[in-house]
Write a protein that holds these residues in place. Structure first.
Motif, PDB file in Angstrom:
ATOM      1  N   THR A 121       5.854 -11.241  -7.432  1.00 14.32           N
ATOM      2  CA  THR A 121       4.880 -11.288  -6.330  1.00 14.32           C
ATOM      3  C   THR A 121       3.836 -12.369  -6.585  1.00 14.32           C
ATOM      4  OG1 THR A 121       5.190  -8.919  -6.096  1.00 14.32           O
ATOM      5  CG2 THR A 121       3.314  -9.862  -4.941  1.00 14.32           C
ATOM      6  N   LEU A 122       3.346 -12.441  -7.821  1.00 16.66           N
ATOM      7  CA  LEU A 122       2.309 -13.441  -8.121  1.00 16.66           C
ATOM      8  C   LEU A 122       2.853 -14.861  -7.954  1.00 16.66           C
ATOM      9  CD1 LEU A 122       0.592 -11.811 -11.246  1.00 16.66           C
ATOM     10  CD2 LEU A 122      -0.353 -12.010  -8.938  1.00 16.66           C
ATOM     11  N   ARG A 123       4.107 -15.037  -8.347  1.00 18.80           N
ATOM     12  CA  ARG A 123       4.707 -16.366  -8.204  1.00 18.80           C
ATOM     13  C   ARG A 123       4.744 -16.775  -6.728  1.00 18.80           C
ATOM     14  NH1 ARG A 123       8.194 -19.479 -11.322  1.00 18.80           N
ATOM     15  NH2 ARG A 123       8.364 -17.884 -12.899  1.00 18.80           N
ATOM     16  N   ARG A 124       5.131 -15.853  -5.874  1.00 19.10           N
ATOM     17  CA  ARG A 124       5.209 -16.174  -4.438  1.00 19.10           C
ATOM     18  C   ARG A 124       3.827 -16.400  -3.831  1.00 19.10           C
ATOM     19  NH1 ARG A 124       8.995 -16.203  -1.341  1.00 19.10           N
ATOM     20  NH2 ARG A 124       7.852 -15.306   0.395  1.00 19.10           N
ATOM     21  N   LEU A 125       2.854 -15.629  -4.322  1.00 16.24           N
ATOM     22  CA  LEU A 125       1.490 -15.838  -3.815  1.00 16.24           C
ATOM     23  C   LEU A 125       0.976 -17.221  -4.243  1.00 16.24           C
ATOM     24  CD1 LEU A 125      -0.105 -12.313  -4.399  1.00 16.24           C
ATOM     25  CD2 LEU A 125       0.263 -13.412  -2.185  1.00 16.24           C
ATOM     26  N   ALA A 126       1.274 -17.597  -5.475  1.00 17.29           N
ATOM     27  CA  ALA A 126       0.846 -18.913  -5.965  1.00 17.29           C
ATOM     28  C   ALA A 126       1.458 -20.016  -5.103  1.00 17.29           C
ATOM     29  CB  ALA A 126       1.241 -19.088  -7.426  1.00 17.29           C
ATOM     30  N   GLU A 127       2.742 -19.842  -4.768  1.00 19.88           N
ATOM     31  CA  GLU A 127       3.416 -20.848  -3.931  1.00 19.88           C
ATOM     32  C   GLU A 127       2.796 -20.920  -2.533  1.00 19.88           C
ATOM     33  OE1 GLU A 127       7.710 -20.209  -6.166  1.00 19.88           O
ATOM     34  OE2 GLU A 127       7.449 -19.477  -4.122  1.00 19.88           O
ATOM     35  N   SER A 128       2.103 -19.854  -2.126  1.00 22.75           N
ATOM     36  CA  SER A 128       1.468 -19.833  -0.802  1.00 22.75           C
ATOM     37  C   SER A 128       0.009 -20.257  -0.870  1.00 22.75           C
ATOM     38  CB  SER A 128       1.546 -18.428  -0.200  1.00 22.75           C
ATOM     39  OG  SER A 128       2.858 -17.987  -0.198  1.00 22.75           O
ATOM     40  N   GLY A 129      -0.426 -20.745  -2.007  1.00 24.16           N
ATOM     41  CA  GLY A 129      -1.786 -21.284  -2.112  1.00 24.16           C
ATOM     42  C   GLY A 129      -2.845 -20.264  -2.493  1.00 24.16           C
ATOM     43  N   VAL A 130      -2.423 -19.067  -2.909  1.00 24.47           N
ATOM     44  CA  VAL A 130      -3.414 -18.071  -3.354  1.00 24.47           C
ATOM     45  C   VAL A 130      -3.861 -18.444  -4.762  1.00 24.47           C
ATOM     46  CG1 VAL A 130      -3.692 -15.637  -4.010  1.00 24.47           C
ATOM     47  CG2 VAL A 130      -2.537 -16.237  -1.864  1.00 24.47           C
ATOM     48  N   THR A 131      -5.166 -18.422  -4.987  1.00 26.43           N
ATOM     49  CA  THR A 131      -5.678 -18.839  -6.296  1.00 26.43           C
ATOM     50  C   THR A 131      -6.345 -17.697  -7.063  1.00 26.43           C
ATOM     51  OG1 THR A 131      -7.683 -19.530  -5.174  1.00 26.43           O
ATOM     52  CG2 THR A 131      -6.071 -21.261  -5.658  1.00 26.43           C
ATOM     53  N   GLU A 132      -6.681 -16.611  -6.355  1.00 27.15           N
ATOM     54  CA  GLU A 132      -7.305 -15.465  -7.033  1.00 27.15           C
ATOM     55  C   GLU A 132      -6.681 -14.187  -6.520  1.00 27.15           C
ATOM     56  OE1 GLU A 132     -11.590 -15.032  -7.718  1.00 27.15           O
ATOM     57  OE2 GLU A 132     -11.741 -17.104  -7.022  1.00 27.15           O
ATOM     58  N   VAL A 133      -6.350 -13.284  -7.443  1.00 29.87           N
ATOM     59  CA  VAL A 133      -5.764 -11.996  -7.054  1.00 29.87           C
ATOM     60  C   VAL A 133      -6.574 -10.868  -7.693  1.00 29.87           C
ATOM     61  CG1 VAL A 133      -3.774 -10.472  -7.452  1.00 29.87           C
ATOM     62  CG2 VAL A 133      -3.403 -12.786  -6.582  1.00 29.87           C
ATOM     63  N   ILE A 134      -6.862  -9.879  -6.892  1.00 31.02           N
ATOM     64  CA  ILE A 134      -7.511  -8.666  -7.397  1.00 31.02           C
ATOM     65  C   ILE A 134      -6.436  -7.592  -7.507  1.00 31.02           C
ATOM     66  CG2 ILE A 134      -9.171  -6.824  -6.866  1.00 31.02           C
ATOM     67  CD1 ILE A 134      -9.782 -10.120  -5.339  1.00 31.02           C
ATOM     68  N   LEU A 135      -6.227  -7.100  -8.715  1.00 27.46           N
ATOM     69  CA  LEU A 135      -5.268  -6.013  -8.892  1.00 27.46           C
ATOM     70  C   LEU A 135      -6.033  -4.705  -8.816  1.00 27.46           C
ATOM     71  CD1 LEU A 135      -3.235  -7.650 -11.762  1.00 27.46           C
ATOM     72  CD2 LEU A 135      -2.332  -7.029  -9.536  1.00 27.46           C
ATOM     73  N   ALA A 136      -5.733  -3.911  -7.797  1.00 30.71           N
ATOM     74  CA  ALA A 136      -6.398  -2.617  -7.627  1.00 30.71           C
ATOM     75  C   ALA A 136      -5.627  -1.599  -8.450  1.00 30.71           C
ATOM     76  CB  ALA A 136      -6.415  -2.226  -6.163  1.00 30.71           C
ATOM     77  N   VAL A 137      -6.150  -1.292  -9.642  1.00 35.55           N
ATOM     78  CA  VAL A 137      -5.392  -0.514 -10.624  1.00 35.55           C
ATOM     79  C   VAL A 137      -5.990   0.882 -10.797  1.00 35.55           C
ATOM     80  CG1 VAL A 137      -4.525  -2.510 -11.897  1.00 35.55           C
ATOM     81  CG2 VAL A 137      -6.753  -1.577 -12.495  1.00 35.55           C
ATOM     82  N   SER A 138      -5.153   1.777 -11.315  1.00 38.67           N
ATOM     83  CA  SER A 138      -5.636   3.128 -11.608  1.00 38.67           C
ATOM     84  C   SER A 138      -4.729   3.715 -12.679  1.00 38.67           C
ATOM     85  CB  SER A 138      -5.615   3.967 -10.325  1.00 38.67           C
ATOM     86  OG  SER A 138      -6.044   5.260 -10.594  1.00 38.67           O
ATOM     87  N   PHE A 139      -3.590   4.301 -12.279  1.00 37.22           N
ATOM     88  CA  PHE A 139      -2.662   4.881 -13.246  1.00 37.22           C
ATOM     89  C   PHE A 139      -2.133   3.785 -14.193  1.00 37.22           C
ATOM     90  CE2 PHE A 139       1.930   5.863 -14.056  1.00 37.22           C
ATOM     91  CZ  PHE A 139       1.721   6.897 -14.947  1.00 37.22           C
ATOM     92  N   MET A 140      -2.278   3.991 -15.490  1.00 41.32           N
ATOM     93  CA  MET A 140      -1.830   3.049 -16.528  1.00 41.32           C
ATOM     94  C   MET A 140      -2.397   1.640 -16.332  1.00 41.32           C
ATOM     95  SD  MET A 140       1.887   4.348 -17.674  1.00 41.32           S
ATOM     96  CE  MET A 140       1.560   3.793 -19.319  1.00 41.32           C
ATOM     97  N   ALA A 141      -3.682   1.606 -15.958  1.00 42.71           N
ATOM     98  CA  ALA A 141      -4.344   0.322 -15.713  1.00 42.71           C
ATOM     99  C   ALA A 141      -4.313  -0.572 -16.960  1.00 42.71           C
ATOM    100  CB  ALA A 141      -5.789   0.574 -15.283  1.00 42.71           C
ATOM    101  N   ASP A 142      -4.494   0.042 -18.127  1.00 40.80           N
ATOM    102  CA  ASP A 142      -4.553  -0.770 -19.355  1.00 40.80           C
ATOM    103  C   ASP A 142      -3.235  -1.495 -19.604  1.00 40.80           C
ATOM    104  OD1 ASP A 142      -7.092   0.094 -19.695  1.00 40.80           O
ATOM    105  OD2 ASP A 142      -6.596   1.617 -21.203  1.00 40.80           O
ATOM    106  N   ALA A 143      -2.123  -0.806 -19.302  1.00 40.91           N
ATOM    107  CA  ALA A 143      -0.810  -1.426 -19.539  1.00 40.91           C
ATOM    108  C   ALA A 143      -0.659  -2.672 -18.665  1.00 40.91           C
ATOM    109  CB  ALA A 143       0.302  -0.433 -19.225  1.00 40.91           C
ATOM    110  N   LEU A 144      -1.138  -2.588 -17.422  1.00 44.11           N
ATOM    111  CA  LEU A 144      -1.046  -3.749 -16.534  1.00 44.11           C
ATOM    112  C   LEU A 144      -1.928  -4.883 -17.036  1.00 44.11           C
ATOM    113  CD1 LEU A 144      -0.924  -2.031 -13.068  1.00 44.11           C
ATOM    114  CD2 LEU A 144       0.558  -3.905 -13.771  1.00 44.11           C
ATOM    115  N   GLU A 145      -3.134  -4.522 -17.464  1.00 47.99           N
ATOM    116  CA  GLU A 145      -4.066  -5.552 -17.914  1.00 47.99           C
ATOM    117  C   GLU A 145      -3.564  -6.230 -19.193  1.00 47.99           C
ATOM    118  OE1 GLU A 145      -8.091  -4.194 -17.444  1.00 47.99           O
ATOM    119  OE2 GLU A 145      -8.873  -6.135 -18.097  1.00 47.99           O
TER     120      GLU A 145
END
Ligand code: GTP
Length: 370
Positions: A37-61
């Protein structure tokens, strides 16, 4: 342009694999869904993403850190005033990220568990041209009953929004979990309270004629259920056959083993003689597969050991699982991380095994080893 990715759900339908791993870290063709998903967003010109995390947030980070594919990553954690951490629901999680998004005229918001090739820029263009508060990407499906279904007016406004209709769905156009919102959306969500954007906000703003629909017709799969996750993996590896050419670093396939494409094999994998791998199989980094093993239509997470003469079909095998000799695992089984399965065991028809269990006897038909 900024995007928010909803990444904090429990993924209950993918348990027990999701007991020890957030859904967005589930691999598709050996890459986490979030990476794709991030790769496709980057290709669309997105430069900042907010990950709305909760369950197992640390693993994602831990897995993604501060940036990926040249996108700067921020983590917005669900929290309710009366508890240190709690799921806010899709709407509450969007509201929680308000400070990071408020300055934007509009932003993308995405369900993180969708494998899609939707053209984000086209959805944004539609949103800007039509000038309403929110746009939902819509996908046509055969069975709309498990999705949010819409009725669309001639001008492209959503006139009705019904979440998971039990009967008489207004159409077969469903919410694809890809949105563009103007910052006015924040005024429709109360702070510090759990809220479902689909059930509480969309019906309201559709009545106010502020909700647009935009049909997409690209690849789109909601990977929330095991069968759809296996399907997404199958489709994606078929597109990536190139990536599974040998030799990969550290990967060693015995000469008389047979690889039936499409197959995706990661680095440092060993495959023993006479084994038949594929079609529609992905094998994660560091897996060791013995001799005379058959694997078809399955997802094997990293660091799995499979001993000789074992057969695996239509199954998801979690990380670090150890499978003995002459084992049969088939049809919709879900094997949690670090399970041990003893020699000769037969698990068929949707058996689920919870993480860290040891299985020494047969199970079938939806049995759950807890
Ligand atoms: P199930 O429990 O199997 O329904 O999965 P889920 O919890 O992921 O729910 P669902 O598939 O409806 O969620 C859609 C997207 O929203 C997914 O990317 C989830 O990670 C995300 N999501 C769902 N609920 C929450 C929440 O309470 N907080 C946050 N931050 N994200 C959420």
């Amino acid at each position: 342009m900024k995007a928010l990715i909803l990444a904090g759900g429990f993924g209950t339908r993918l348990r027990p694999i999701s007991c020890t791993r957030p859904k967005l870290l589930f691999p598709i063709a050996n890459k986490p869904i979030l990476d794709l998903t991030l790769r496709r967003l980057a290709e669309s010109g997105v430069t900042e993403v907010i990950l709305a995390v909760s369950f197992m947030a640390d693993a994602l980070e831990r897995a993604f850190g501060k940036s990926k594919h040249r996108i700067r990553l921020h983590y917005s954690r669900d929290s309710l005033p009366d508890s240190s951490s709690a799921a806010l629901g899709t709407g509450g999680a969007i509201k929680q990220a308000e400070n990071l998004l408020r300055t934007e005229e509009c932003f993308f918001a995405l369900n993180g568990d969708i494998l899609s090739e939707a053209n984000y820029l086209k959805i944004l263009q539609h949103h800007r041209e039509k000038g309403r508060m929110a746009t939902i990407a819509l996908q046509r499906v055969e069975d709309p009953s498990r999705y949010g279904v819409v009725k669309l007016s001639k001008e492209g406004l959503i006139e009705e929004f019904v979440e998971k209709p039990t009967k008489d769905a207004p159409s077969n156009l469903v919410n694809a979990g890809i949105y563009v919102f103007n910052s006015e959306i924040f005024e429709y969500i109360q702070p510090g309270k759990a809220c479902s954007i689909e059930r509480e906000v969309f019906p309201k703003i559709s009545k106010e004629r502020k909700l647009l629909g935009h049909e997409i017709s690209s690849l789109w799969i909601d990977v929330g259920k095991p069968v759809d996750y296996i399907k997404a993996n199958r489709i994606w590896i078929a597109r990536q056959v190139e990536a599974s050419r040998f030799p990969l670093k550290g990967t060693d396939v015995e000469k008389n083993a047979s690889i039936q494409q499409p197959v995706c094999i990661d680095e440092n994998v060993g495959i023993g003689k006479n084994s038949e791998i594929g079609p529609n199989v992905s094998i994660g980094r560091g897996c060791l597969i013995g001799a005379d093993v058959r694997i078809q239509g399955s997802i094997i997470f990293p660091s799995v050991e499979i001993r000789d003469q074992t057969t695996i079909t239509g199954t998801i095998i979690g990380e670090g699982v150890k499978i003995g000799e002459k084992v049969t695992i088939g049809k919709g089984c879900l094997i949690g991380d670090r399970v041990t399965i003893r020699d000769g065991v037969r698990l068929v028809n949707n058996v689920k095994v919870c993480p860290y269990r040891e299985v020494s006897s047969n199970a079938s038909r939806g049995q759950c080893v807890i």
